[in-house]
Scaffold this motif. Structure first.
Motif, short mmCIF file in Angstrom:
data_model
loop_
_atom_site.label_atom_id
_atom_site.label_comp_id
_atom_site.label_asym_id
_atom_site.label_seq_id
_atom_site.Cartn_x
_atom_site.Cartn_y
_atom_site.Cartn_z
N ARG A 5 5.55 -6.03 -2.01
CA ARG A 5 4.28 -6.44 -1.40
C ARG A 5 3.92 -5.53 -0.22
O ARG A 5 2.74 -5.21 -0.02
N LYS A 6 4.93 -5.09 0.53
CA LYS A 6 4.64 -4.19 1.66
C LYS A 6 4.14 -2.84 1.17
O LYS A 6 3.22 -2.25 1.76
N VAL A 7 4.73 -2.32 0.09
CA VAL A 7 4.26 -1.06 -0.47
C VAL A 7 2.81 -1.19 -0.94
O VAL A 7 1.98 -0.30 -0.72
N GLY A 8 2.50 -2.32 -1.56
CA GLY A 8 1.13 -2.56 -1.99
C GLY A 8 0.15 -2.58 -0.82
O GLY A 8 -0.97 -2.07 -0.92
N GLN A 9 0.58 -3.14 0.30
CA GLN A 9 -0.28 -3.17 1.48
C GLN A 9 -0.53 -1.78 2.03
O GLN A 9 -1.61 -1.49 2.54
N VAL A 10 0.46 -0.89 1.91
CA VAL A 10 0.27 0.49 2.33
C VAL A 10 -0.74 1.20 1.42
O VAL A 10 -1.63 1.92 1.88
N ILE A 11 -0.62 0.97 0.12
CA ILE A 11 -1.51 1.60 -0.85
C ILE A 11 -2.94 1.09 -0.71
O ILE A 11 -3.90 1.77 -1.11
N ALA A 12 -3.11 -0.08 -0.12
CA ALA A 12 -4.45 -0.64 0.05
C ALA A 12 -5.36 0.30 0.83
O ALA A 12 -6.58 0.33 0.60
N GLY A 13 -4.80 1.08 1.75
CA GLY A 13 -5.61 2.01 2.53
C GLY A 13 -6.34 3.02 1.65
O GLY A 13 -7.57 3.13 1.71
N PRO A 14 -5.61 3.77 0.80
CA PRO A 14 -6.29 4.68 -0.12
C PRO A 14 -7.25 3.97 -1.07
O PRO A 14 -8.28 4.54 -1.44
N VAL A 29 -0.85 -5.37 -7.78
CA VAL A 29 -1.42 -6.67 -7.42
C VAL A 29 -1.54 -6.81 -5.89
O VAL A 29 -2.59 -7.24 -5.38
N ALA A 30 -0.49 -6.44 -5.18
CA ALA A 30 -0.50 -6.56 -3.72
C ALA A 30 -1.52 -5.61 -3.10
O ALA A 30 -2.20 -5.96 -2.13
N ALA A 31 -1.66 -4.41 -3.66
CA ALA A 31 -2.64 -3.46 -3.15
C ALA A 31 -4.05 -4.00 -3.33
O ALA A 31 -4.89 -3.89 -2.42
N ALA A 32 -4.33 -4.59 -4.48
CA ALA A 32 -5.65 -5.16 -4.73
C ALA A 32 -5.96 -6.30 -3.77
O ALA A 32 -7.04 -6.35 -3.17
N ASN A 33 -5.00 -7.19 -3.62
CA ASN A 33 -5.23 -8.34 -2.74
C ASN A 33 -5.43 -7.91 -1.30
O ASN A 33 -6.36 -8.38 -0.61
N SER A 34 -4.59 -7.00 -0.80
CA SER A 34 -4.68 -6.57 0.58
C SER A 34 -5.98 -5.82 0.84
O SER A 34 -6.65 -6.03 1.87
N ALA A 35 -6.37 -4.95 -0.08
CA ALA A 35 -7.62 -4.19 0.09
C ALA A 35 -8.82 -5.12 0.11
O ALA A 35 -9.74 -4.96 0.93
N ALA A 36 -8.84 -6.08 -0.80
CA ALA A 36 -9.98 -7.00 -0.88
C ALA A 36 -10.12 -7.84 0.38
O ALA A 36 -11.23 -8.04 0.89
N VAL A 37 -9.01 -8.34 0.90
CA VAL A 37 -9.06 -9.14 2.12
C VAL A 37 -9.52 -8.28 3.30
O VAL A 37 -10.32 -8.71 4.13
N SER A 38 -9.05 -7.04 3.34
CA SER A 38 -9.35 -6.16 4.48
C SER A 38 -10.84 -5.82 4.57
O SER A 38 -11.38 -5.66 5.67
N VAL A 39 -11.52 -5.70 3.42
CA VAL A 39 -12.92 -5.27 3.46
C VAL A 39 -13.91 -6.43 3.30
O VAL A 39 -15.11 -6.19 3.25
#
Length: 385
Positions: A331-340, A210-220
């Protein structure tokens, strides 16, 4: 006998100051490193990685220490003092190496205070509704904080650092009052049953997705709006602002719904909303209207992941400090995964729309994992007492 008004406002005030403290400093760190020390892009990346690694470790070590002593207010006060000290050091030093040492030694532990506020509430007997309402105040501070910090940066970075010192001081004063302001609860954190690690691991995997999805979406979002929709970049700010604005009433509503229905049904509804939002964005063709309308789904999804997700971890992990520490690091791990996620999604024929398609897959995986976790953690299916 009802509490005086200032007592009723004590916890929301603490949440406001903690939110402002983080939202003033964290988003501006890269700018500060460049403005004060002429850091190169590579140096900024390395320094922020070290800073975040320090925060990752501190957000487990400090809460566990607090659990063992049943004491959450004093570590929060220490976090406020360390934040003020960090701002002073950054303002005084003239070279990057001592600034890096300060960020790692002072900055990492300083970031733990906000999560310990929610551990303190749990230990003091606060229910899920109060925790989620407090999270709404924290979110409101994050809406106001970055724009105010940007205004101060226009006058110079030292103005921002001075503001951080003032906010940290107010934070310390408010936090010290929590000992008397929240009078319910036990003097020590209850020992409780052991941590159901298998079930906790499953829930953690779901919230990493969930955190990876949210962080990736906001970033792009800015790139999606400009390159896929052909709109001015200002629309990205409007879209994200609408979502953040809707998040506050969503959290306030969730405070009531959590007490009535429990965590699991709401988390499942959040995953469904997230999947629908990301798929909807993939099929947005032109114009901002449909994208803005979809932000209602996004706000519901994020409010549940941030607010109800917190109460879910507090429910399945019987140690208040450890619960918020694990939740924060998930949530921090998810933010890291957002990059890939961004790299894979943007390489498809959908371009930046492919990032949202991958995010839809992540939220679907999260939904399935949460459903599976019910067997490992039966408490998830129980309604609140």
């Amino acid at each position: 006998m009802p509490r005086p008004p200032f007592r009723r406002l004590l916890v929301p005030s603490a949440a406001l100051w903690w939110g402002l403290q983080l939202s003033f400093l964290n988003p501006a760190l890269a700018f500060l490193l460049v403005g004060l020390f002429d850091a190169t892009p590579t140096e900024v990346g390395v320094v922020l990685a070290l800073y975040n690694a320090s925060g990752f470790v501190a957000s487990l070590v400090v809460p566990v220490w607090a659990d063992r002593r049943g004491e959450y207010v004093l570590p929060m006060v220490a976090s406020g003092v360390l934040t003020a000290a960090l701002a002073v050091v950054l303002a005084l030093v003239t070279a990057l190496p001592p600034a890096v040492v300060a960020l790692v030694v002072l900055g990492g532990p300083a970031g733990v205070g906000s999560s310990l506020l929610f551990a303190h509430l749990k230990n003091a007997g606060a229910g899920a509704e109060q925790v989620v309402r407090t999270r709404a105040v924290f979110s409101a501070a994050w809406i106001a904080g970055p724009p105010l910090a940007t205004v101060l940066l226009g006058y110079g970075v030292h103005w921002l650092l001075a503001a951080v010192v003032v906010i940290a001081a107010l934070n310390v004063v408010t936090t010290l009052q929590l000992r008397r302001g929240v009078a319910v609860g036990a003097p020590e954190a209850p020992a409780g049953p052991g941590v159901p690690w298998r079930g906790t691991a499953l829930v953690a995997v779901a919230f990493v997705a969930v955190a990876a999805a949210n962080s990736a979406a906001v970033s792009v979002m800015s790139l999606f709006v400009t390159q896929r929709l052909g709109l001015d970049v200002v629309w990205a700010g409007i879209v994200l602002g609408v979502s953040a604005g809707l998040e506050i009433p969503a959290l306030l509503l969730l405070g009531r719904l959590t007490a009535r229905f429990g965590d699991l049904p709401l988390v499942l509804s959040g995953c469904l909303a997230g999947t629908a939002y990301y798929l909807g964005v993939v099929f947005v063709a032109v114009g901002p209207v449909s994208l803005l309308a979809l932000q209602a789904l996004n706000a519901w999804f994020f409010a549940i992941s941030a607010g109800v997700g917190l109460t879910m971890f507090q429910r399945i992990i019987p140690r208040p400090g450890l619960a918020v520490g694990v939740f924060g690091n998930v949530r921090k791990v998810g933010q890291v995964i957002a990059g890939p996620v961004i790299a894979v999604g943007s390489s498809t024929h959908l371009g930046y729309g492919g990032v949202f398609a991958v995010c839809a897959g992540l939220t679907t995986v999260a939904l399935l994992v949460v459903l599976v976790s019910r067997r490992a953690v039966p408490e998830l299916s129980a309604r609140p007492a």
